[in-house]
Design a protein around this motif. Structure first.
Motif, short mmCIF file in Angstrom:
data_model
loop_
_atom_site.label_atom_id
_atom_site.label_comp_id
_atom_site.label_asym_id
_atom_site.label_seq_id
_atom_site.Cartn_x
_atom_site.Cartn_y
_atom_site.Cartn_z
N UNK A 172 10.97 -1.09 7.94
CA UNK A 172 12.05 -2.78 7.53
C UNK A 172 11.67 -2.96 5.93
N UNK A 173 10.88 -3.36 6.34
CA UNK A 173 10.35 -4.29 4.13
C UNK A 173 10.27 -3.80 3.47
N UNK A 174 10.22 -1.79 4.02
CA UNK A 174 10.52 -0.96 3.08
C UNK A 174 11.76 -0.60 2.50
N UNK A 175 12.47 -0.45 3.93
CA UNK A 175 13.52 0.06 3.86
C UNK A 175 15.62 -1.33 3.71
N UNK A 176 14.95 -2.09 4.21
CA UNK A 176 16.03 -2.75 4.22
C UNK A 176 16.91 -2.76 3.22
N UNK A 177 17.02 -2.63 2.15
CA UNK A 177 18.04 -2.44 0.79
C UNK A 177 18.95 -1.69 1.48
N UNK A 178 18.22 -0.18 1.46
CA UNK A 178 18.88 0.82 1.39
C UNK A 178 20.28 0.66 2.81
N UNK A 179 19.69 0.35 3.51
CA UNK A 179 20.27 0.17 5.13
C UNK A 179 21.69 -0.18 5.23
N UNK A 236 6.95 5.74 -0.65
CA UNK A 236 8.24 4.60 0.93
C UNK A 236 9.31 5.40 1.67
N UNK A 237 9.57 6.60 1.61
CA UNK A 237 10.75 7.86 1.91
C UNK A 237 9.38 8.92 2.87
N UNK A 238 8.82 8.73 2.12
CA UNK A 238 7.42 9.42 4.20
C UNK A 238 7.15 8.26 4.92
N UNK A 239 6.95 7.33 4.66
CA UNK A 239 6.69 6.04 5.79
C UNK A 239 8.28 6.36 6.32
N UNK A 240 9.36 6.27 5.85
CA UNK A 240 10.55 5.62 6.28
C UNK A 240 11.03 6.94 7.20
N UNK A 241 10.78 8.44 7.15
CA UNK A 241 10.98 9.47 7.50
C UNK A 241 10.98 9.37 8.68
N UNK A 242 8.70 9.73 8.35
CA UNK A 242 8.15 9.39 9.51
C UNK A 242 8.15 8.17 10.97
N UNK A 243 9.05 7.16 10.60
CA UNK A 243 8.46 6.02 10.78
C UNK A 243 10.07 6.54 11.91
N UNK A 245 7.37 -6.03 -7.13
CA UNK A 245 8.39 -5.57 -8.10
C UNK A 245 9.78 -5.37 -7.34
N UNK A 246 9.37 -4.46 -6.39
CA UNK A 246 10.64 -4.43 -4.84
C UNK A 246 11.02 -5.73 -4.26
N UNK A 247 10.64 -6.94 -4.31
CA UNK A 247 11.90 -8.32 -4.49
C UNK A 247 11.53 -8.87 -5.76
N UNK A 248 10.93 -8.33 -6.57
CA UNK A 248 12.07 -8.99 -8.33
C UNK A 248 13.16 -8.35 -8.45
N UNK A 271 1.13 -1.19 0.28
CA UNK A 271 -0.17 -0.38 0.05
C UNK A 271 1.02 1.10 0.10
N UNK A 272 1.71 1.43 0.71
CA UNK A 272 2.94 2.59 1.12
C UNK A 272 3.25 2.87 -0.69
N UNK A 273 4.10 1.62 -1.13
CA UNK A 273 4.90 1.89 -2.21
C UNK A 273 4.01 2.48 -3.45
N UNK A 274 2.64 2.34 -2.65
CA UNK A 274 1.63 2.48 -4.26
C UNK A 274 1.21 4.49 -4.31
N UNK A 275 2.33 5.09 -3.21
CA UNK A 275 1.39 5.86 -3.14
C UNK A 275 2.67 7.03 -3.76
N UNK A 276 2.37 8.14 -3.78
CA UNK A 276 3.25 9.14 -4.00
C UNK A 276 5.01 9.39 -3.00
#
Length: 722
Positions: free
Chosen positions: A135-142, A97-104, A204-207, A89-94
């Protein structure tokens, strides 16, 4: 403070101590110490947990808003099962990913400071759920930030498999209901399962993660294939992020890429080559010309023999050899670049109090231009050879005989602007050491012949030039130009001069120049000396000094220049006697830059230059030149770069120039003044990234030449073709 001090320890790069740096309260701790000292021990030395809870509530509301439309009410009992859907759901927003990660992240910091409060404990489980989504959204960047090159291969596989939050492992594949794949295979069965996942954005993220890891793993020693697949993956993901293609389409493209990847991995068997030999084969085959001329069979034989020879004669790792071959392959074709710039140009000038025989009261035209620039690399060897080419097309969008003459379009015999005009030119370039020779179509940018790209299409010159950088800090130039293609012309023409604002009648057969620039003082100071000759019209000498000096948070700058010009040869423009001095001082701090300038003309003539160019004179602008006979001018200018306040790409300039002492030869002193406003913006991201917009508004007034009100609107976009 005592509690922190007793357990706080400096470790590696955490100079403030583990507790202070990890919790992120260094600034608050300094403020508390200051307050505590000033109040002699009776201050408020602790962090207010209730203030932290207010921040926590704010960030929770933001995160809940980002998940609006996704039902996660069962997170207490089935949190892991909801993670995939939430992340999708978050990945489908404009920019979700960044907005959720920053606020989290902000939520987690605030919770750490107020976790002892009862009201904070009440939302602890929801905080943990949001942390797991992050974590699911950003663990690759971390992981990419923390891992060294030696650990990167292992890290990619670990990232795909799990992520840690609150001591628990989150398996992304389990979260979406997939068996953890053997990522070395990417078989059709697994790809079919991914295709059918309901969480399309997460698919898409998984692939992307799987393919990125396998590209680096499989082709670690095959740079040609790694570059090919990495660029392909990056292209697909960028189009997805820019919303150029739908989620379902990007999944299909990634799956197709996975199949191509698998096929590429098996090519060694088909060609009878091992991994090392295949790496050499791909480095050779990366040059399309070699494939056409030699064919697969001969290339495979070369790769096989080259590898065997290296093993017999040199003790070198195969990966290092491939890197060497790949670097050497960067020749004529591999270093090719090509760009296409589209430029939409509106130009308007209203004339009043008109002076001179031309009584036209308005010049207004609108055109569309296209500029194709092609630049090759150089062939290998002591002497490198290459080719540059430029193609230009100008198209009339609006013009009429009573409004022509802006310089955007050619003017036909009947006074009408041409419907279109075009030009194609090329230059041969030869490089030896740090010296380059060019022959053909040239666009020099010199103090004595400034590149004047101020209309729809830029001018070009035909001739020969050289640039040499053999001595550190010293750049030498020389050239002989025989003709020009003006900014609004398609053909070649001989060059002529302007004195001040007035074009001269005589034409020259050549423009010759030589000069040099020397940089010193860590390149903060430069000295220049130049000579130029427009044959049979004028010759010119130029000296300049430029310097910049950091002073605290400011940077001070100075630009001083002096021209000495006189008639040449047959004196086709008559006697010329001009000396020009200019100075432009600057002070820059943050986004602010302030300028003051002074410019003076001496002698019996206005300042000479090649028609229809601008010059580096400090007070010259594209409307008034402030370079008439005996003219003295002053300038005040202010620039602001809005990147300093978080708006990169937006720049504004306001400038005012006033002059007097002009010898008009009409019995009175000439004066002039001009006010310029320029605003430009280049879009930094999204589908319109690199689109540029520039607005220019000018009011120029004089007692000896026509008054001008000018407006320009320029839209541009540069596309990198390859």
């Amino acid at each position: 403070m005592q509690a922190i001090a007793r357990v706080n320890r400096v470790f590696k790069d955490k100079q403030g101590g583990l507790v202070v740096d990890y919790i992120g309260i260094a600034n608050e701790l300094k403020a508390a110490l200051k307050e505590y000292t000033a109040s002699k021990g009776r201050g408020r030395p602790t962090v207010d947990a209730h203030e932290a809870y207010a921040v926590l509530e704010e960030k929770l509301d933001v995160l809940r808003g980002l998940l609006y439309g996704f039902n996660y009410s069962d997170y207490l009992t089935g949190g892991h099962k909801l993670l995939a859907g939430a992340a999708n759901h978050v990945l489908g927003l404009e920019d979700g990913k960044k907005r959720f990660a920053d606020n989290a992240l902000a939520m987690s910091k605030a919770f750490t400071l107020c976790c002892t409060l009862d009201e904070a404990k009440a939302v602890r489980d929801e905080v943990a759920f949001f942390q797991a989504i992050k974590v699911v959204l950003t663990k690759r960047e971390i992981s990419a930030k923390k891992k060294t090159d030696e650990d990167r291969e292992l890290a990619i596989r670990q990232i795909i498999g799990n992520a840690v939050v609150s001591g628990e492992v989150v398996d992304v594949f389990e979260a979406v209901g997939l068996d953890k794949p053997n990522i070395g295979l990417l078989d059709d069965e697994f790809l079919a399962e991914v295709r059918n996942l309901p969480e399309k954005n997460l698919a898409v993220e998984l692939l992307e993660r799987l393919l990125e890891g396998e590209i680096k793993s499989k082709f670690a020693s095959n740079l040609a294939q790694e570059k090919k697949f990495s660029e392909l993956l990056d292209s697909v993901i960028k189009r997805y992020q820019n919303r150029s293609i739908e989620t379902a389409q990007v999944i299909e493209e990634l799956i197709e890429m996975a199949k191509k990847f698998a096929a590429a991995s098996k090519r060694g068997e088909q060609l009878g080559l091992n991994d090392d030999e295949l790496a050499f084969y791909d480095a050779l085959a990366n040059n399309e010309a070699s494939v056409r001329e030699l064919g697969d069979e001969i290339l495979a034989k070369i790769a096989h023999e080259l590898t065997a020879n290296l093993r017999q004669n040199v003790t070198i790792a195969a990966a290092s050899a491939v890197q060497y071959v790949h670097a050497e392959a960067g020749g004529f074709m591999e270093d090719v670049t090509a760009t296409l710039q589209a430029r939409n140009y509106y130009f308007s000038r209203d004339f009043s109090d008109i002076e001179g025989p031309n009584q036209q009261s308005k010049a207004e035209e609108w055109g569309q231009g296209f500029i194709l620039n092609f630049k090759s690399g150089y062939t290998h060897g002591t002497v490198g050879v290459g080719v540059d080419a430029i193609g230009m097309l100008g198209v009339k969008l609006d013009s009429s005989p009573d409004r022509a003459g802006t310089g955007l379009l050619p003017v036909a015999g009947d006074g009408r602007g041409a419907d279109d005009y075009s030009r194609l030119g090329a230059a041969l370039k030869v490089r030896v050491s740090s010296t380059e020779l060019r022959i053909g179509e040239l666009q020099p940018n010199l103090p004595v012949l400034t590149f004047s790209d101020i209309r729809l299409l830029p001018p070009t010159y035909q001739g020969v030039s050289f640039v040499s950088n053999e001595i550190a800090g010293l750049t030498l130039h020389g050239g002989h130009l025989r003709s020009t293609s003006l900014r609004n012309e398609a053909g070649d023409d001989r060059m002529r001069a302007m004195l001040g604002r007035t074009p001269q009648a005589g034409f020259s057969d050549a423009f010759n120049y030589a000069g040099g620039d020397y940089a010193l003082n860590a390149k903060r100071t430069s000295l220049s000396a130049w000579y130029a000759q427009l044959e049979d019209i004028y010759n010119q000498r130029f000296l300049s000094l430029k310097h910049s000096e950091p002073l605290g948070s400011w940077t001070l700058g100075a630009n001083l220049g002096f021209y000495d010009s006189q008639e040449d040869g047959s004196k086709l423009a008559g006697e010329i006697d001009n000396r020009a001095f200019y100075s432009l001082l600057s002070a820059r701090q943050g986004g602010h830059t302030f300028y003051v300038g002074y410019q003076a003309m001496f002698g019996d003539s206005a300042f000479p230059r090649v028609f229809a160019n601008v010059t580096p004179l400090g007070n010259e602008v594209p409307t008034y030149e402030f370079a008439e006979k005996d003219e003295r001018s002053w300038q005040a200018r202010y620039d602001y770069d809005f990147a300093a306040v978080g708006v990169p790409g937006l720049v504004a300039t306001v400038r005012y120039i006033a002059s007097d002492n002009v010898d008009t030869d009409r019995g009175f002193e000439g004066t002039a003044h001009e006010r310029d406003l320029d605003i430009s913006y280049t879009i930094q991201s999204g589908p319109l990234k690199n689109v540029g917009i520039r607005i220019r508004n000018v009011a120029a007034r004089s007692n000896y030449r026509s008054d001008i009100d000018e407006n320009r609107l320029i839209l541009s976009y540069t596309l990198a073709l390859f």
